[in-house]
Design a protein around this motif. Sequence first.
Motif, PDB file in Angstrom:
ATOM      1  N   ASN A   5      45.100 -45.739  49.272  1.00 33.77           N
ATOM      2  CA  ASN A   5      43.954 -45.261  50.402  1.00 33.77           C
ATOM      3  C   ASN A   5      44.818 -44.779  51.632  1.00 33.77           C
ATOM      4  O   ASN A   5      44.086 -43.696  52.036  1.00 33.77           O
ATOM      5  CB  ASN A   5      43.121 -46.640  50.985  1.00 33.77           C
ATOM      6  CG  ASN A   5      42.103 -46.900  49.793  1.00 33.77           C
ATOM      7  OD1 ASN A   5      41.885 -46.216  48.815  1.00 33.77           O
ATOM      8  ND2 ASN A   5      41.592 -48.034  49.674  1.00 33.77           N
ATOM      9  N   GLN A   6      45.754 -45.083  51.959  1.00 31.98           N
ATOM     10  CA  GLN A   6      46.452 -44.367  53.292  1.00 31.98           C
ATOM     11  C   GLN A   6      47.246 -42.966  52.915  1.00 31.98           C
ATOM     12  O   GLN A   6      46.962 -42.390  54.001  1.00 31.98           O
ATOM     13  CB  GLN A   6      47.549 -45.276  53.668  1.00 31.98           C
ATOM     14  CG  GLN A   6      47.067 -46.582  54.507  1.00 31.98           C
ATOM     15  CD  GLN A   6      47.003 -47.865  53.736  1.00 31.98           C
ATOM     16  OE1 GLN A   6      47.831 -47.895  52.824  1.00 31.98           O
ATOM     17  NE2 GLN A   6      46.562 -48.690  53.992  1.00 31.98           N
ATOM     18  N   THR A   7      47.480 -42.797  51.608  1.00 29.57           N
ATOM     19  CA  THR A   7      48.237 -41.434  51.425  1.00 29.57           C
ATOM     20  C   THR A   7      47.106 -40.531  50.684  1.00 29.57           C
ATOM     21  O   THR A   7      47.426 -39.411  50.554  1.00 29.57           O
ATOM     22  CB  THR A   7      49.351 -41.713  50.646  1.00 29.57           C
ATOM     23  OG1 THR A   7      48.973 -42.232  49.301  1.00 29.57           O
ATOM     24  CG2 THR A   7      50.443 -42.601  51.401  1.00 29.57           C
ATOM     25  N   GLU A   8      45.952 -40.850  50.261  1.00 34.50           N
ATOM     26  CA  GLU A   8      45.047 -40.137  49.732  1.00 34.50           C
ATOM     27  C   GLU A   8      44.547 -38.815  50.353  1.00 34.50           C
ATOM     28  O   GLU A   8      44.482 -37.888  49.791  1.00 34.50           O
ATOM     29  CB  GLU A   8      43.606 -40.833  49.232  1.00 34.50           C
ATOM     30  CG  GLU A   8      43.957 -41.524  47.868  1.00 34.50           C
ATOM     31  CD  GLU A   8      42.636 -42.166  47.501  1.00 34.50           C
ATOM     32  OE1 GLU A   8      41.707 -42.197  48.209  1.00 34.50           O
ATOM     33  OE2 GLU A   8      42.538 -42.958  46.470  1.00 34.50           O
ATOM     34  N   THR A   9      44.262 -39.126  51.779  1.00 32.87           N
ATOM     35  CA  THR A   9      44.038 -37.983  52.682  1.00 32.87           C
ATOM     36  C   THR A   9      44.774 -36.984  52.745  1.00 32.87           C
ATOM     37  O   THR A   9      44.597 -35.665  52.526  1.00 32.87           O
ATOM     38  CB  THR A   9      43.753 -38.639  54.066  1.00 32.87           C
ATOM     39  OG1 THR A   9      42.720 -39.513  54.060  1.00 32.87           O
ATOM     40  CG2 THR A   9      43.244 -37.523  54.967  1.00 32.87           C
ATOM     41  N   ALA A  10      46.122 -37.167  52.346  1.00 29.81           N
ATOM     42  CA  ALA A  10      47.128 -36.253  52.635  1.00 29.81           C
ATOM     43  C   ALA A  10      47.447 -35.566  51.288  1.00 29.81           C
ATOM     44  O   ALA A  10      47.889 -34.300  51.099  1.00 29.81           O
ATOM     45  CB  ALA A  10      48.571 -36.676  52.964  1.00 29.81           C
ATOM     46  N   HIS A  11      46.913 -36.128  50.159  1.00 31.29           N
ATOM     47  CA  HIS A  11      47.092 -35.691  48.946  1.00 31.29           C
ATOM     48  C   HIS A  11      45.998 -34.920  48.138  1.00 31.29           C
ATOM     49  O   HIS A  11      45.929 -34.399  46.922  1.00 31.29           O
ATOM     50  CB  HIS A  11      47.669 -36.689  47.787  1.00 31.29           C
ATOM     51  CG  HIS A  11      48.836 -37.149  48.419  1.00 31.29           C
ATOM     52  ND1 HIS A  11      50.022 -36.374  48.207  1.00 31.29           N
ATOM     53  CD2 HIS A  11      49.338 -38.088  48.989  1.00 31.29           C
ATOM     54  CE1 HIS A  11      50.972 -36.995  48.707  1.00 31.29           C
ATOM     55  NE2 HIS A  11      50.656 -38.124  49.082  1.00 31.29           N
ATOM     56  N   TYR A  12      44.838 -34.739  48.734  1.00 29.01           N
ATOM     57  CA  TYR A  12      43.607 -34.278  48.097  1.00 29.01           C
ATOM     58  C   TYR A  12      43.806 -32.792  47.811  1.00 29.01           C
ATOM     59  O   TYR A  12      43.323 -32.421  46.786  1.00 29.01           O
ATOM     60  CB  TYR A  12      42.397 -34.464  49.098  1.00 29.01           C
ATOM     61  CG  TYR A  12      42.374 -33.168  50.320  1.00 29.01           C
ATOM     62  CD1 TYR A  12      41.614 -31.929  49.940  1.00 29.01           C
ATOM     63  CD2 TYR A  12      42.995 -33.507  51.609  1.00 29.01           C
ATOM     64  CE1 TYR A  12      41.527 -31.001  50.924  1.00 29.01           C
ATOM     65  CE2 TYR A  12      42.793 -32.712  52.447  1.00 29.01           C
ATOM     66  CZ  TYR A  12      42.231 -31.443  52.548  1.00 29.01           C
ATOM     67  OH  TYR A  12      42.061 -30.428  53.307  1.00 29.01           O
ATOM     68  N   LYS A  13      44.854 -31.997  48.539  1.00 28.28           N
ATOM     69  CA  LYS A  13      44.998 -30.559  47.984  1.00 28.28           C
ATOM     70  C   LYS A  13      45.917 -30.705  46.772  1.00 28.28           C
ATOM     71  O   LYS A  13      45.948 -29.489  46.149  1.00 28.28           O
ATOM     72  CB  LYS A  13      45.480 -29.884  49.173  1.00 28.28           C
ATOM     73  CG  LYS A  13      44.671 -29.516  50.507  1.00 28.28           C
ATOM     74  CD  LYS A  13      45.444 -28.642  51.318  1.00 28.28           C
ATOM     75  CE  LYS A  13      44.325 -28.524  52.689  1.00 28.28           C
ATOM     76  NZ  LYS A  13      45.337 -27.752  53.658  1.00 28.28           N
ATOM     77  N   THR A  14      46.632 -31.446  46.496  1.00 30.84           N
ATOM     78  CA  THR A  14      47.626 -31.383  45.424  1.00 30.84           C
ATOM     79  C   THR A  14      47.098 -32.384  44.266  1.00 30.84           C
ATOM     80  O   THR A  14      47.670 -32.272  43.096  1.00 30.84           O
ATOM     81  CB  THR A  14      48.878 -32.086  45.827  1.00 30.84           C
ATOM     82  OG1 THR A  14      48.685 -33.457  46.242  1.00 30.84           O
ATOM     83  CG2 THR A  14      49.573 -31.211  46.606  1.00 30.84           C
ATOM     84  N   ALA A  15      45.988 -33.264  44.227  1.00 34.19           N
ATOM     85  CA  ALA A  15      45.414 -34.028  43.255  1.00 34.19           C
ATOM     86  C   ALA A  15      44.907 -33.099  42.193  1.00 34.19           C
ATOM     87  O   ALA A  15      44.257 -31.835  42.715  1.00 34.19           O
ATOM     88  CB  ALA A  15      44.421 -34.873  43.723  1.00 34.19           C
ATOM     89  N   THR A  16      44.724 -33.502  41.195  1.00 39.07           N
ATOM     90  CA  THR A  16      44.379 -32.730  40.002  1.00 39.07           C
ATOM     91  C   THR A  16      43.145 -32.965  39.223  1.00 39.07           C
ATOM     92  O   THR A  16      42.301 -32.433  38.675  1.00 39.07           O
ATOM     93  CB  THR A  16      45.310 -32.517  38.723  1.00 39.07           C
ATOM     94  OG1 THR A  16      45.648 -33.868  38.300  1.00 39.07           O
ATOM     95  CG2 THR A  16      46.627 -31.757  39.435  1.00 39.07           C
TER      96      THR A  16
END
Length: 173
Positions: A5-16
């Motif tokens: 949950n803490q790192t999801e915000t930063a990774h929404y652009k790289t998630a597939t």
Amino acid sequence: MCFDNQTETAHYKTATSIHEFTVKNIKGEDVKLDKYKGHVCIIVNVASHCGLTAKNYQQLNEMYDKYAEDKGLRILAFPCNQFAGQEPGNPEEIVCSLADRRVKFDLFEKINVNGKNASPLWKFLKHKQGGTLGSFVKWNFTKFIIDKDGVPVERHGPNVDPLDLVESLNKYW
């Protein structure tokens, strides 16, 4: 890869896919969205006190009844109070207000779909399927179709009735 949950915000652009996210259900329990692998999904922001509520819930229920078992359709509903305060309740009040609607599909905790505090999942959805006049969600009952691999493949505005999505869904079963 699954993000916490803490790192999801930063990774929404790289998630597939949505399968990389964890959200909370209406009871506040973590739900890893990889449980929807192999299912076509509709993700929708909902509100209990909107003029579109009755028709959308009725048609979403009809779709769930018709396609959940036969085609594996899953519907993920996220209450949101960002549009004219039309979802003001706490989780218990939201569940109570939906009792007579006999909702069978999955209901999640109330979230923001826009702004800096938007849910990482919804940031991802908007990033993958931008809107016509900007990627922000414009109103309640914006619907995203997710394919079996967890990829957002279509976005439909509030004015599109759920039953009108069946033709689109047929491309992804």
